[in-house]
Write an enzyme that holds these catalytic residues in place. Sequence first.
Site, short mmCIF file in Angstrom:
data_model
loop_
_atom_site.label_atom_id
_atom_site.label_comp_id
_atom_site.label_asym_id
_atom_site.label_seq_id
_atom_site.Cartn_x
_atom_site.Cartn_y
_atom_site.Cartn_z
N ASP A 236 44.10 39.10 37.62
CA ASP A 236 43.28 37.92 37.85
C ASP A 236 42.41 37.73 36.60
O ASP A 236 42.22 38.66 35.80
CB ASP A 236 42.43 38.15 39.10
CG ASP A 236 41.40 37.07 39.32
OD1 ASP A 236 41.78 35.89 39.39
OD2 ASP A 236 40.19 37.40 39.41
N ASP B 37 39.47 40.79 41.98
CA ASP B 37 38.11 41.00 42.50
C ASP B 37 37.81 40.19 43.76
O ASP B 37 36.78 40.42 44.39
CB ASP B 37 37.08 40.63 41.43
CG ASP B 37 36.91 39.12 41.27
OD1 ASP B 37 37.93 38.42 41.10
OD2 ASP B 37 35.77 38.64 41.36
#
Length: 303
Positions: free
Chosen positions: A36, A246
């Site tokens: 990400d 996250d």
Amino acid sequence: MFGKRGALGLKKSETLPAKEASIATVRPRRVVVFTDLDGTLLDHDTYSWEAARPALELVRRCHVPLIFNTSKTRAELGDLRGQMDIRDPFVVENGGAIYYPRGYFKKGIGWPPLADSEHFVEELLGPGYAQIRRFIERMRRDHGYRLAGFGDLTDEEVARHTGLSPAQAALARQRQCSEPFLWQDSAQRFEAFKRKAEQAGFRILKGGRFYHLIGHSDKGKALRQLMAKYRSTWPNARFLSLALGDSPNDLDMLQAADLPILVQRPGGQYAAHPPIKNLYLARGIGPRGWNEAMLHWLPQLLA
């Protein structure tokens, strides 16, 4: 952190067992990293990746494919990939589309793969942007739901909500297969909207700043599809997938990876998550956690 030992056969301070190392000499081990961006490799507030520079340099030296698996658009990734000198495939808009350089997965080529970095093959994994916008407009017209998607906002408004510059916001608004949106209605009506989206073949993901309306593609499906291409193209290698994220919209990706890594969010907490096999909790927020986890695991996995 891991428990005493995960399925990869490693304790926190261990190297690969002798048996694994012996097998690896016959079938070389290849690690593919999926990451990400916002809040993970890039700082949540400044979008800087400077804290991850040591690990990024290790990735380059070891010829490890680094695949951005992000909610960002293709237009947003151009400059970033250039700055980091990344030439591997990438996944945009929460798994909505995969791009890889032409010739990258050509059978018979060596390792690391060298391909045309100027032209890409596109694989859409879900509905197009126009279809998503038509659904939103129909929900507004028929039910009066109040929400603001990127298609409703100006570059300046997106910049204000994200911290991007207006020029960067303009790139973020060049959507192909998903729509980030701000919910401006009640929690009760959000649940009703979510049900109608699912009935129409869409799903809603919670990102770091926005909800995302997308088809039934996700980051995990994109990871599995790309790993299948790696294994098919280099059948004599042993591939491991490592994924870092996250946010809740990264959980599909983490669950699909051989080694999932969750980095801390601003404030030092971790995103709520179900049990995930082999999950490693990085010690550090955003790119600092990314750097810590990669410097810890990559040398062991490539040994």
